[in-house]
Design an enzyme around this catalytic site. Sequence first.
Site, PDB file in Angstrom:
ATOM      1  N   ASN A   1      33.116  39.568  38.758  1.00 43.60           N
ATOM      2  CA  ASN A   1      33.272  38.779  37.523  1.00 43.60           C
ATOM      3  C   ASN A   1      31.923  38.437  36.869  1.00 43.60           C
ATOM      4  OD1 ASN A   1      36.208  37.031  38.765  1.00 43.60           O
ATOM      5  ND2 ASN A   1      36.132  38.765  37.363  1.00 43.60           N
TER       6      ASN A   1
ATOM      7  N   ASP B   1      45.212  34.922  38.269  1.00 47.42           N
ATOM      8  CA  ASP B   1      44.854  35.894  37.226  1.00 47.42           C
ATOM      9  C   ASP B   1      45.725  35.707  35.988  1.00 47.42           C
ATOM     10  OD1 ASP B   1      43.380  37.930  36.132  1.00 47.42           O
ATOM     11  OD2 ASP B   1      44.419  39.538  37.198  1.00 47.42           O
TER      12      ASP B   1
HETATM   13  C1  IPE Z   1      40.693  38.895  40.135  1.00 48.87           C
HETATM   14  O1  IPE Z   1      40.944  38.913  38.783  1.00 48.87           O
HETATM   15  C2  IPE Z   1      39.611  37.903  40.414  1.00 48.87           C
HETATM   16  C3  IPE Z   1      39.994  36.520  40.228  1.00 48.87           C
HETATM   17  C4  IPE Z   1      41.188  36.101  39.991  1.00 48.87           C
HETATM   18  C5  IPE Z   1      38.932  35.576  40.338  1.00 48.87           C
HETATM   19  P1  IPE Z   1      40.251  39.993  37.837  1.00 48.87           P
HETATM   20  O2  IPE Z   1      40.782  39.775  36.475  1.00 48.87           O
HETATM   21  O3  IPE Z   1      38.778  39.955  37.998  1.00 48.87           O
HETATM   22  O4  IPE Z   1      40.791  41.344  38.472  1.00 48.87           O
HETATM   23  P2  IPE Z   1      40.998  42.775  37.843  1.00 48.87           P
HETATM   24  O5  IPE Z   1      39.761  43.095  37.053  1.00 48.87           O
HETATM   25  O6  IPE Z   1      42.203  42.686  36.967  1.00 48.87           O
HETATM   26  O7  IPE Z   1      41.227  43.659  39.019  1.00 48.87           O
HETATM   27  C1  IPE Z   2      41.515  35.014  35.861  1.00 49.72           C
HETATM   28  O1  IPE Z   2      41.854  35.265  34.549  1.00 49.72           O
HETATM   29  C2  IPE Z   2      40.253  34.223  35.994  1.00 49.72           C
HETATM   30  C3  IPE Z   2      39.093  35.006  36.454  1.00 49.72           C
HETATM   31  C4  IPE Z   2      39.144  36.237  36.874  1.00 49.72           C
HETATM   32  C5  IPE Z   2      37.800  34.347  36.461  1.00 49.72           C
HETATM   33  P1  IPE Z   2      41.267  36.465  33.722  1.00 49.72           P
HETATM   34  O2  IPE Z   2      40.104  35.963  32.929  1.00 49.72           O
HETATM   35  O3  IPE Z   2      40.975  37.643  34.573  1.00 49.72           O
HETATM   36  O4  IPE Z   2      42.484  36.783  32.758  1.00 49.72           O
HETATM   37  P2  IPE Z   2      42.999  38.203  32.260  1.00 49.72           P
HETATM   38  O5  IPE Z   2      43.222  39.038  33.473  1.00 49.72           O
HETATM   39  O6  IPE Z   2      41.915  38.759  31.397  1.00 49.72           O
HETATM   40  O7  IPE Z   2      44.229  37.905  31.518  1.00 49.72           O
HETATM   41 MG    MG Z   3      42.077  39.258  35.125  1.00 47.09          MG
END
Ligand code: IPE
Ligand code: IPE
Ligand code: MG
Length: 227
Positions: A61, A13
């Site tokens: 997602n 993340d």
């Molecule tokens: C968790 O990250 C899912 C992945 C890393 C694929 P998110 O960015 O989707 O999680 P939340 O929304 O912060 O809980």
């Molecule tokens: C993790 O990075 C990747 C996925 C969840 C697909 P994010 O896209 O959630 O990055 P942040 O949390 O917005 O920084």
């Molecule tokens: Mg995220």
Amino acid sequence: MNGVPRHLAVIMDGNGRWALARGKPRLAGHRAGAETLERVLAWCGEVGVEILTVYAFSTENWRRPKDEVEGLMRLLGLFIRNRRAKLLEDRVRFRVIGRRDDLAPALRRRIAALEAETAAFTRQLVVALSYGGRAEIVDAARRFAALPAEERTDAAFARCLYAPDLPDPDLIVRTSGEFRLSNFLLWQCAYSELFVTDVLWPDFDRAAFDRALASYARRDRRMGGHA
Ligand code: IPE
Ligand code: IPE
Ligand code: MG
């Protein structure tokens, strides 16, 4: 003292925040994240982690803007294409857990082909894709319900999950400082050790990796028993 986790699971993340901090588009963060994954997989090989499971895309997602979802799916396809030779050379089994039916047929075919090519290897890279812990439990429950009542045990339920042969993760690492599992491995996490780091996934370097493993090594894993 524990040794090295046999099964390490990572919630990758913080790609978006990493990009934002650099004035770049979110997709640049996801690209950097894919490079981090390659490095982490190599470190796992060096230190003896046998199974690396990474959370790449959750069932939630899909709610993201179409551009970002398409970009992520493209990146996953590229990852498979570009990493294929290296996975074969390093003898790493590739597999995907999640709701495959949600994925485009071309990506599904690419995944199935690489899974078949690498099926005999012991080291594993497991990618959670269109994955949700609740979805997995619901999918498993459908199969479980078909078993005779006297066979419906914990162990039998675990055999209904997406990758029934995998041991539960010993350590779950979450990057980007959020103290939540975000629907990751909800059944399997029962006795996993948790490690949260503020480091954003694209910045997850060898020092951060070593800190997570060192923390794991110090944990007292009682699993409900006595020390
Ligand atoms: C968790 O990250 C899912 C992945 C890393 C694929 P998110 O960015 O989707 O999680 P939340 O929304 O912060 O809980
Ligand atoms: C993790 O990075 C990747 C996925 C969840 C697909 P994010 O896209 O959630 O990055 P942040 O949390 O917005 O920084
Ligand atoms: Mg995220």
